[in-house]
Write a protein that holds these residues in place. Structure first.
Motif, PDB file in Angstrom:
ATOM      1  N   HIS A  10       0.849  -1.200   0.000  1.00 19.24           N
ATOM      2  CA  HIS A  10       0.000   0.000   0.000  1.00 19.24           C
ATOM      3  C   HIS A  10       0.875   1.237   0.000  1.00 19.24           C
ATOM      4  N   PHE A  11       0.574   2.144  -0.929  1.00 21.60           N
ATOM      5  CA  PHE A  11       1.353   3.373  -1.008  1.00 21.60           C
ATOM      6  C   PHE A  11       0.438   4.577  -1.104  1.00 21.60           C
ATOM      7  N   LYS A  12       0.794   5.599  -0.350  1.00 19.56           N
ATOM      8  CA  LYS A  12       0.089   6.885  -0.490  1.00 19.56           C
ATOM      9  C   LYS A  12       0.758   7.671  -1.607  1.00 19.56           C
ATOM     10  N   LEU A  13      -0.056   8.163  -2.528  1.00 25.58           N
ATOM     11  CA  LEU A  13       0.455   8.944  -3.660  1.00 25.58           C
ATOM     12  C   LEU A  13      -0.325  10.261  -3.727  1.00 25.58           C
ATOM     13  N   VAL A  14       0.379  11.360  -3.895  1.00 22.59           N
ATOM     14  CA  VAL A  14      -0.300  12.653  -4.012  1.00 22.59           C
ATOM     15  C   VAL A  14      -0.051  13.273  -5.380  1.00 22.59           C
ATOM     16  N   LEU A  15      -1.007  14.062  -5.845  1.00 26.49           N
ATOM     17  CA  LEU A  15      -0.818  14.855  -7.055  1.00 26.49           C
ATOM     18  C   LEU A  15      -0.690  16.309  -6.667  1.00 26.49           C
ATOM     19  N   LEU A  16       0.316  16.970  -7.227  1.00 22.59           N
ATOM     20  CA  LEU A  16       0.561  18.375  -6.933  1.00 22.59           C
ATOM     21  C   LEU A  16       0.695  19.130  -8.247  1.00 22.59           C
ATOM     22  N   GLY A  17       0.441  20.429  -8.187  1.00 28.00           N
ATOM     23  CA  GLY A  17       0.593  21.246  -9.389  1.00 28.00           C
ATOM     24  C   GLY A  17      -0.469  22.319  -9.449  1.00 28.00           C
TER      25      GLY A  17
END
Ligand code: GDP
Length: 172
Positions: A10-17
């Motif tokens: 399980h991995f937490k992934l974020v989107l930024l921009g």
């Protein structure tokens, strides 16, 4: 006979921009295989999950799609803290959005978060202002993964999330 047991990570992934670069559309394309011309603006952050199957491993992403608006900017560190990976998105037709992306790369560098830079809207080649080769050189120098994507056509979207899944350390 059922297949061999697979390790699930399980991995937490974020989107930024910046706002409007296509973060929400990339997540929807990846998680649902769909694209909408009009995507409701994200308020604060939206959450979705999606799985990538590697050979002997399953990567389950918990994806946080952050709002790009300036007024939510102070909230963003809360989302990227502890994230295994960050997809920093810019729009290849907006120099300003690439400058903002570089700001995010600097902010996350030195943390344990795997950084991927996505130059989105590559279907709008005729309106391109951010040169691919220049970004490739920049990404190499910064040691971050780089791909150009299109949430609209789907180009490189699965590939991006798959490549991140391959690179994420699976030692925990
Ligand atoms: P966000 O604010 O970064 O989450 O951006 P959105 O996902 O809401 O997208 C902003 C606008 O860009 C919407 O009108 C989308 O339809 C459009 N858009 C998103 N991705 C693409 C893409 O790859 N190509 C094109 N042509 N338009 C896109």
């Amino acid at each position: 006979m059922s297949g061999a047991a697979q390790n699930v990570f399980h991995f937490k992934l974020v989107l930024l921009g910046d706002a409007s670069v296509g973060k929400s559309c990339l997540v929807v394309r990846f998680a649902k295989g769909e694209f909408y011309e009009y995507q409701e603006p994200t308020i604060g952050a939206a959450f979705m999950t999606q799985t990538v199957n590697l050979n002997s491993e399953v990567v389950k992403y918990e994806i946080w799609d952050t709002a790009g608006q300036e007024r939510y900017k102070s909230l963003v560190p809360m989302y990227y803290r502890g994230a295994a990976a960050a997809v920093i998105v810019y729009d290849i037709t907006s120099k300003e959005s690439f400058d903002a992306a570089k700001g995010w790369v600097s902010e996350l560098q030195g943390t344990n978060t795997l950084i991927a830079l996505a130059g989105n809207k590559v279907d709008l080649e005729a309106s391109r202002v951010v040169e691919r080769e220049a970004v490739r050189a920049y990404a190499e120098q910064m040691g971050v993964l780089f791909m150009e994507t299109s949430a609209k056509s789907g180009q490189n979207v699965q590939e991006l999330f798959r490549e991140i899944a391959v690179r994420l350390p699976k030692d925990s």
